[in-house]
Design a protein around this motif. Structure first.
Motif, PDB file in Angstrom:
ATOM      1  N   ARG A  57      42.885 152.191 -20.375  1.00 33.62           N
ATOM      2  CA  ARG A  57      44.341 152.177 -20.221  1.00 33.62           C
ATOM      3  C   ARG A  57      44.777 153.534 -19.663  1.00 33.62           C
ATOM      4  O   ARG A  57      44.531 154.579 -20.267  1.00 33.62           O
ATOM      5  N   LYS A 121      47.309 144.846  -6.783  1.00 36.56           N
ATOM      6  CA  LYS A 121      46.405 145.234  -7.871  1.00 36.56           C
ATOM      7  C   LYS A 121      44.948 144.967  -7.506  1.00 36.56           C
ATOM      8  O   LYS A 121      44.044 145.672  -7.978  1.00 36.56           O
ATOM      9  N   VAL A 149      43.569 144.204 -15.211  1.00 35.81           N
ATOM     10  CA  VAL A 149      43.965 143.044 -16.026  1.00 35.81           C
ATOM     11  C   VAL A 149      45.431 143.093 -16.428  1.00 35.81           C
ATOM     12  O   VAL A 149      45.996 142.064 -16.818  1.00 35.81           O
ATOM     13  N   ASP A 150      46.064 144.262 -16.346  1.00 30.99           N
ATOM     14  CA  ASP A 150      47.462 144.327 -16.763  1.00 30.99           C
ATOM     15  C   ASP A 150      48.122 145.553 -16.172  1.00 30.99           C
ATOM     16  O   ASP A 150      47.489 146.604 -16.008  1.00 30.99           O
ATOM     17  N   GLU A 152      51.750 147.374 -17.075  1.00 28.48           N
ATOM     18  CA  GLU A 152      52.858 147.322 -18.023  1.00 28.48           C
ATOM     19  C   GLU A 152      53.861 148.431 -17.726  1.00 28.48           C
ATOM     20  O   GLU A 152      53.597 149.603 -18.023  1.00 28.48           O
TER      21      GLU A 152
END
Length: 287
Positions: A57, A121, A149-150, A152
């Protein structure tokens, strides 16, 4: 017991690093091996060849100054033919991979606006994978796949994006609703116009039939009863219709009240007015 017999077991999908007097000697593949400890041989450790996954992250900022958390999933494994490099060259593989991921993401995302970050992405994942593949191959590791995958954004930014999307959808829905109402009004107006046309056509035909019937009655009565004129016949017909109408009004309690002159002289005046109107239109020669 195995140590006493100098026998060691290496499990499937795992390799063992053999050292002799502290120096790298060999990579032991899965199976049973003889490691004579009395000759200075020993196992330095084991290295798994299974596919591993590391989720990273990373917080960074986009070109339009929006802070986002990018979650990357790295799938990697050690190469059997480079097991010695994987075992000796890196002390913390996961930290090394994480550092490269941070470097690439924080170099790529600031060049993109927030919307472009979502759209590109896959390009970001490809850039991370290429950088990791080039760096980690020297340490005996293979990068199998890299996924973003994400993404945010900040909670306030997400709420604002949702409101913008909701407003756009409401605008489209309002346009569609207005278009549907427009079509309904057009169809309703066309239906009313058609209904009025047909109603007028029916009334015209009804009046024509009444005129034709009265004409035939007058002509037939004049022929069958000598000495009578068209005026006498029309007076009798209109008086009969007058009393039938008064009877219908009186027979229904919920009928609307109609006030008309109802004296004998008034009947004659009404008869004269109706007769003159009908005969002037249909047969001016009968007057």
């Amino acid at each position: 017991m195995g140590n006493l017999l100098c026998c060691v077991q290496v499990d499937q999908s795992t390799v063992a690093i053999k050292e002799t007097f502290g120096k790298y000697d060999d990579v032991l593949q899965p199976g049973c091996h003889c490691v004579p400890w009395f000759l200075g041989s020993r196992l330095a450790g084991h290295l798994t060849l299974r596919l591993q996954q590391l989720d990273v992250r990373c917080e960074t900022k986009t070109k339009d100054n929006v802070f986002v958390n990018v979650v990357a999933s790295i799938q990697y494994r050690a190469l059997s033919d480079k097991a010695n490099d994987a075992f000796y060259k890196l002390s913390n593989t996961r930290s090394q991979i994480q550092a490269y991921v941070f470097d690439v993401i924080r170099a790529s995302v600031p060049k993109l606006n927030l919307d472009d970050t979502f759209e590109q992405k896959n390009e970001i994942a490809k850039a991370v994978e290429d950088e990791l593949e080039k760096a980690m191959s020297a340490y005996g590791y293979e990068i199998v796949q890299t996924l973003i995958v994400d993404i945010e954004p900040d909670e306030h930014v997400k709420r604002a994006m949702n409101e913008i999307n909701a407003a756009a959808r409401l605008r489209v829905a309002a346009n569609e609703k207005a278009e549907a109402e427009k079509i309904l009004q057009i169809k309703r107006a066309e239906g009313e116009a058609e209904a009025k046309f047909l109603s007028g056509l029916g009334i015209a035909r009804q009046r024509q039939a009444i005129v034709d019937g009265l004409r035939d009655s007058v002509l037939g009565f004049s022929v069958n009863v000598p000495g009578t004129t068209a005026k006498d016949v029309m007076d009798m017909v209109l008086v009969t219709q007058y009393f039938d109408t008064m009877k219908e009004i009186g027979a229904h309690s919920k009928s609307s009240a109609v006030f008309i002159p109802h004296g004998p002289g008034a009947v004659r005046d009404v008869a004269t007015q109706i007769r003159d109107g009908l005969l002037q239109v249909s047969h001016p020669d009968l007057l």
